[in-house]
Design a protein around this motif. Sequence first.
Motif, PDB file in Angstrom:
ATOM      1  N   ASP A   1       8.071  -3.024  -8.037  1.00 16.88           N
ATOM      2  CA  ASP A   1       7.548  -3.471  -6.605  1.00 16.88           C
ATOM      3  C   ASP A   1       8.001  -4.746  -6.504  1.00 16.88           C
TER       4      ASP A   1
ATOM      5  N   GLY B   1       0.332   1.744  -4.412  1.00 18.32           N
ATOM      6  CA  GLY B   1      -0.057   1.294  -5.634  1.00 18.32           C
ATOM      7  C   GLY B   1      -1.126   2.198  -6.499  1.00 18.32           C
TER       8      GLY B   1
ATOM      9  N   SER C   1       3.541   2.813  -9.241  1.00 19.85           N
ATOM     10  CA  SER C   1       3.913   3.062  -7.490  1.00 19.85           C
ATOM     11  C   SER C   1       5.382   3.649  -7.825  1.00 19.85           C
TER      12      SER C   1
ATOM     13  N   ALA D   1       4.059  -0.662  -3.224  1.00 21.44           N
ATOM     14  CA  ALA D   1       2.515  -0.996  -3.507  1.00 21.44           C
ATOM     15  C   ALA D   1       2.333  -2.195  -2.556  1.00 21.44           C
ATOM     16  N   ASN D   2       3.181  -2.490  -1.600  1.00 25.64           N
ATOM     17  CA  ASN D   2       2.658  -3.725  -0.909  1.00 25.64           C
ATOM     18  C   ASN D   2       1.444  -3.459   0.267  1.00 25.64           C
TER      19      ASN D   2
ATOM     20  N   LEU E   1       0.497  -7.106  -3.545  1.00 26.02           N
ATOM     21  CA  LEU E   1       0.646  -5.849  -4.192  1.00 26.02           C
ATOM     22  C   LEU E   1      -0.860  -5.348  -4.436  1.00 26.02           C
TER      23      LEU E   1
END
Length: 323
Positions: A139, A126, A115, A119-120, A176
């Motif tokens: 992340d 991600g 990422s 990436a949340n 994530l």
Amino acid sequence: GNWYDIFAKSTTDNFRRMREQAPTDEIKRSQKLLMGPGAHGIPGRKLGERDFGDSAAIDVMGIERRWFDHWLMDERNGIMEQAPVKIFVMGINQWRDEQEWPLARTRYVRYYLHSDGKANTVHGDGILNTEPPAAEPSDVFTYDPNDPVPTTGGANLTIPAGPFDQRKVEERHDVLVYTTAPLAEPVEVTGPIHVILCASSSALDTDFTVKLVDVCPDGVAWNLTDGIIRARYRSSSTDEELLEPGKVYRYDIDLWVTSNVFLQNHSIRLEVSSSNFPRFDRNPNTGHPFAKDAEVIIAEQTVYHNSEYPSCIVLPIIPAEEK
């Protein structure tokens, strides 16, 4: 057993170890493994929110009866001449005979997390692929024990089990999400699965959870299997060792077993978080002995994926040309 059975790993491990360690060759040869798409004591074609088709339903009790008739009644009914392993392969929704577990032709392939540090949620950046990471930002997410990620299916016993659409879970910022590009051709994953996660925490103790997901072209995200590790038991299941806040540790997370073909244009997805409640109890992040106080603290979690800390999932790939 069944892939969404809370004893799925135990069932396959028992078969493997009996075949390897039984005291006589006759006992080793006399083991059978049958794994379907259901949950604990729930065979059949439908489970959770997914329908595995007419072929999923088989006469399990009839097979058991033949087994006991052979061993207890000395009835020669041909059951021991059949393949020792019979598994239901999800995705293609077909039963298949095999000769061993894990399958001898398995190729263990590492799919790495990538990422740009965001990436949340499912809307983040991600990525999951087979290219090792180079220099990449980490992340970060916040785990609040007062607001845990809710269990949505899985290998459960007393709460709803099986495959459920994970899209609501993937909207959370404490999850994530790493996803492959749509697959150009089908990829079969059959066997034991584990994740190597390089992570740090602001807490003295915490949990990390991981979930393997099959993403359909229309976005539906079916959970396949999941796992958890309690940080204080990262090196031993009996000896506790608290964390040094901010230090990067390598966590080996067991995701048990599954069998699924990710079809063409589907994607392979990995979810990473710190809770899956109530399937697993919440870690209060304090480092205190469990069940001794009511205190909880919020933890900041960092997941690394770079050349020094290449977080990945190790998938048991079954080559298409050798099925």
